[in-house]
Enzyme design. Structure first.
Site, mmCIF file in Angstrom:
data_model
loop_
_atom_site.group_PDB
_atom_site.id
_atom_site.type_symbol
_atom_site.label_atom_id
_atom_site.label_comp_id
_atom_site.label_asym_id
_atom_site.label_seq_id
_atom_site.Cartn_x
_atom_site.Cartn_y
_atom_site.Cartn_z
ATOM 1 C CG ASP A 1 3.036 -0.083 -10.969
ATOM 2 O OD1 ASP A 1 2.701 -1.137 -10.394
ATOM 3 O OD2 ASP A 1 2.944 0.087 -12.204
ATOM 4 C CG HIS B 1 0.823 -4.449 -13.440
ATOM 5 N ND1 HIS B 1 2.076 -4.900 -13.104
ATOM 6 C CD2 HIS B 1 0.726 -3.211 -12.898
ATOM 7 C CE1 HIS B 1 2.712 -3.981 -12.394
ATOM 8 N NE2 HIS B 1 1.909 -2.942 -12.246
ATOM 9 C CG HIS C 1 -0.862 -6.074 5.295
ATOM 10 N ND1 HIS C 1 -1.019 -5.432 6.509
ATOM 11 C CD2 HIS C 1 -1.959 -5.742 4.577
ATOM 12 C CE1 HIS C 1 -2.153 -4.745 6.508
ATOM 13 N NE2 HIS C 1 -2.746 -4.910 5.341
ATOM 14 N NE ARG D 1 -0.031 -4.683 11.713
ATOM 15 C CZ ARG D 1 -1.138 -4.936 11.044
ATOM 16 N NH1 ARG D 1 -2.176 -4.137 11.126
ATOM 17 N NH2 ARG D 1 -1.217 -6.010 10.290
ATOM 18 C CG ASN E 1 -3.406 -7.476 7.999
ATOM 19 O OD1 ASN E 1 -3.629 -6.985 9.104
ATOM 20 N ND2 ASN E 1 -4.071 -7.101 6.910
ATOM 21 C CD GLU E 2 -7.829 -6.925 7.866
ATOM 22 O OE1 GLU E 2 -8.190 -6.978 6.682
ATOM 23 O OE2 GLU E 2 -8.053 -5.965 8.596
ATOM 24 C CG ASN F 1 -6.452 -5.473 11.807
ATOM 25 O OD1 ASN F 1 -5.687 -5.267 12.735
ATOM 26 N ND2 ASN F 1 -6.033 -5.862 10.615
ATOM 27 C CD GLN G 1 -2.976 -1.096 2.240
ATOM 28 O OE1 GLN G 1 -2.738 -1.728 3.273
ATOM 29 N NE2 GLN G 1 -4.073 -0.391 2.103
ATOM 30 C CE1 TYR H 1 -9.813 0.494 9.354
ATOM 31 C CE2 TYR H 1 -9.754 -1.874 9.584
ATOM 32 C CZ TYR H 1 -9.119 -0.684 9.301
ATOM 33 O OH TYR H 1 -7.793 -0.669 8.980
ATOM 34 C CD GLU I 1 -5.219 -2.936 9.530
ATOM 35 O OE1 GLU I 1 -6.313 -2.690 8.993
ATOM 36 O OE2 GLU I 1 -4.368 -3.684 9.017
HETATM 37 C C1 PNW Z 1 -7.907 -3.728 6.302
HETATM 38 N N1 PNW Z 1 -14.220 -4.883 5.814
HETATM 39 O O1 PNW Z 1 -8.751 -4.340 5.400
HETATM 40 C C2 PNW Z 1 -6.496 -3.959 5.810
HETATM 41 O O2 PNW Z 1 -5.690 -4.650 6.732
HETATM 42 C C3 PNW Z 1 -5.801 -2.733 5.334
HETATM 43 O O3 PNW Z 1 -4.771 -3.084 4.444
HETATM 44 C C4 PNW Z 1 -6.797 -1.773 4.710
HETATM 45 O O4 PNW Z 1 -6.194 -0.671 4.116
HETATM 46 C C5 PNW Z 1 -7.743 -1.336 5.818
HETATM 47 O O5 PNW Z 1 -8.322 -2.436 6.480
HETATM 48 C C6 PNW Z 1 -8.847 -0.421 5.335
HETATM 49 O O6 PNW Z 1 -9.665 -1.088 4.416
HETATM 50 C C7 PNW Z 1 -10.100 -4.431 5.564
HETATM 51 O O7 PNW Z 1 -14.905 -4.907 4.750
HETATM 52 C C8 PNW Z 1 -10.882 -4.432 4.432
HETATM 53 O O8 PNW Z 1 -14.800 -4.977 6.922
HETATM 54 C C9 PNW Z 1 -12.244 -4.590 4.515
HETATM 55 C C10 PNW Z 1 -12.838 -4.732 5.756
HETATM 56 C C11 PNW Z 1 -12.072 -4.713 6.906
HETATM 57 C C12 PNW Z 1 -10.709 -4.555 6.791
#
Ligand code: PNW
Length: 532
Positions: free
Chosen positions: A98, A85, A168, A123, A212-213, A355, A65, A357, A422
């Site tokens: 890129d 690509h 990741h 991190r 990661n995830e 993580n 990223q 959100y 996260e």
């Molecule tokens: C994470 N959802 O991904 C990733 O670890 C990161 O690389 C990313 O940039 C960040 O969250 C923000 O998206 C997720 O749909 C993608 O719940 C999607 C979800 C959760 C985390």
């Protein structure tokens, strides 16, 4: 209860406790309890909680990223290079990583930003093919080693702890050609890669995250558009990856324990993402649909590692086995673990990387399942488009869900130390990013409530993300950074957003600023209707 009553009660409790002590020996645990009580009194009296003394703050990025330098100095091709690509149409603005934020060249500047924020941790992730261009340890790229050595040494020079994610999402294409995570052989490859990282960097890195995830990784094998490697095998391909990833994590943990832990004294964990799922209606069908969804998205990965029994969550394991049988499969689509594997995986953690959100509503399934996967979790997940959200359509600001998921983890896995690896909010990249500020203020307040009221063992918090960066299928349209990056400028300048200033203040004062009002995110006003 009003805060002032609480304060009063706690004073009273502390006083009772003190007088009891006069007659008894003050055992160390009593002294500890007293200190804990008094601390709580102070925090409540100030009308805001302070973070515990040994708490840590962090900011995060990931290699694909931010780095760019996609084909520089001997780096091998990864599955995101290939996907972007070959299929730019899968990315919302047809972009790719890129060049990204060009951290491959600008890492010293990034380290200064971290220093300026005052965080204790950074991190970041290591790009597997930058170290091992073909995925195997038979060819090692010195330039890659040099790059990560520079980052680690640069961080330590400023007293910032590196927290390194081994994987990741940027899998070497050469390994994807062998089936990627669907191939159990990946456990061997990951072991070799992990061992090499411990050898190269473990003298200075004390905090490791294996994967990661895994949930999101598995979706790349379940036909979710725009998730590399973009393989469409929901309910089979994704389930093969679950077993491989959980075993690969355990293998990397055990290698560390056997060969490195005594001398390097570090910690190894995994970063698992999970929303809070709130039952749509207060009835048993929706309540169990919400629980099943959490088990499906988190439990499949966490239960084998963090539960005392090990293995997949029993109800879900049974449900998938039943479904598979009814469909004519000879065995469960979810590959099982042997007894030996169950004990090998159980307990392979030093901390729980979380993580988190957003919050989503769940209810008992209404529609015919569109694929095998949906049949297995048997729930609808819905959100309301009129609720507050940023530029990622899946991300609504629902602070109270953070507290609930922390509590869920505490209850299910025996209150492990949770490092929030996260948490963050996306918008269009504006510098006056009020919504992001509100998001962090409210999420941190809820996290503190989880810690002080519910006793959740949260040891650290990581802002996602340090910099605006390549947001996977969201391209550069979804900006999560504390720092703005101008992607049309070849020098990729970084500029602090308002949220960077507020985060810095939080880290400096060790509390959430009191000047912000309690924002109302009353989700009663939202009526979720839109299937995800
Ligand atoms: C994470 N959802 O991904 C990733 O670890 C990161 O690389 C990313 O940039 C960040 O969250 C923000 O998206 C997720 O749909 C993608 O719940 C999607 C979800 C959760 C985390």
């Amino acid at each position: 209860m009003l805060l002032k009553d609480l304060e009063h009660n706690q004073h009273e409790q502390a006083m009772k406790f003190l007088s009891a002590c006069e007659y008894e020996e003050a055992a160390p645990w009593r002294v500890f309890l007293l200190v804990a009580m008094l601390m709580r009194v102070t925090v409540v009296a100030n009308n805001t909680f302070r973070f515990p003394q040994n708490f840590s703050f962090s900011a995060a990025t990931s290699s694909y990223q931010v780095e760019g330098g996609w084909n520089e100095d001997g780096k091998g091709v990864n599955i995101w290079d290939s996907e972007t690509h070959k299929h730019p149409e899968l990315i919302s603005d047809f972009s790719n990583g890129d060049v990204a934020a060009d951290s491959y060249h600008k890492y010293t500047e990034d380290i200064k930003l971290l220093k300026d924020l005052g965080v204790q941790f950074y991190r970041f992730s290591i790009s597997w093919p930058r170290i091992l261009p073909n995925g195997h340890v038979t060819l090692v790229n010195q330039a890659g080693i040099h790059y990560y050595n520079n980052i680690i040494n640069g961080l330590l020079a400023y007293g910032i702890q590196p927290m390194v994610t081994m994987y990741h999402w940027d899998l070497p294409q050469a390994l994807q050609n062998l089936g990627g995570w669907t191939n159990i052989y990946m456990v061997e490859c990951f072991e070799d890669y992990a061992r090499l990282l411990y050898k190269l960097f473990g003298d200075r890195v004390r905090w490791w995250i294996t994967i990661n995830e895994p949930l999101i990784i598995s979706q790349g094998y379940a036909g979710e558009k725009g998730r590399a490697p973009n393989i469409n095998a929901p309910g089979t391909g994704d389930y093969l990856t679950i077993k491989t990833m959980v075993l690969a994590h355990a293998r990397a943990y055990r290698v560390y324990l056997r060969e490195f832990k005594d001398t390097q004294k570090g910690k190894v964990g995994i970063a698992l993402n999970i929303n809070w799922y709130e039952a749509y209606a207060n009835n048993s069908e929706d309540i169990s649909a919400a629980e099943r969804t959490i088990q499906y998205e988190l439990g499949l990965y966490a239960n084998p590692i963090f539960s005392t029994t090990g293995d997949y969550p029993p109800d879900l394991k049974e449900r998938i086995a039943q479904n598979s049988k009814a469909e004519g499969f000879r065995r469960s689509r979810l590959p099982s673990f042997t007894q030996q594997e169950i004990s090998y995986i159980r307990g392979t953690w030093d901390f729980f990387g979380l993580n988190h959100y957003t919050t989503v509503w769940a209810l008992a399934a209404l529609r015919e399942p569109v694929d095998l996967r949906m049949k297995d979790f048997g729930a609808e997940r819905i959100q309301d488009p009129s609720c507050p959200r940023g530029s990622s359509k899946w991300l609504m600001t629902v602070p109270w869900g953070f507290r609930k998921i922390l509590r869920w983890i505490k209850q299910k896995y025996n209150n492990p130390p949770v490092f929030v690896t996260e948490c963050g909010y996306s918008d269009d990249g504006r510098l006056q990013d009020e919504e992001r500020v509100k998001y962090y203020v409210e999420y941190l307040r809820e996290m503190l409530k989880a810690m002080y009221y519910d006793g959740c063992n949260v040891i650290g918090f990581t802002a996602w993300t340090l910099l605006d960066s390549f947001e996977w299928r969201g391209g550069y349209r979804e900006r999560f950074g504390l720092f703005y990056v101008n992607f049309s400028d070849p020098t990729r300048p970084r500029i602090a957003k308002e949220s960077a200033r507020v985060y810095k203040e939080i880290v400096r004062t060790w509390q959430v600023p009191t000047r912000y009002p309690q924002y109302s995110y009353d989700t009663q006003e939202c009526s979720p209707t839109i299937p995800l």
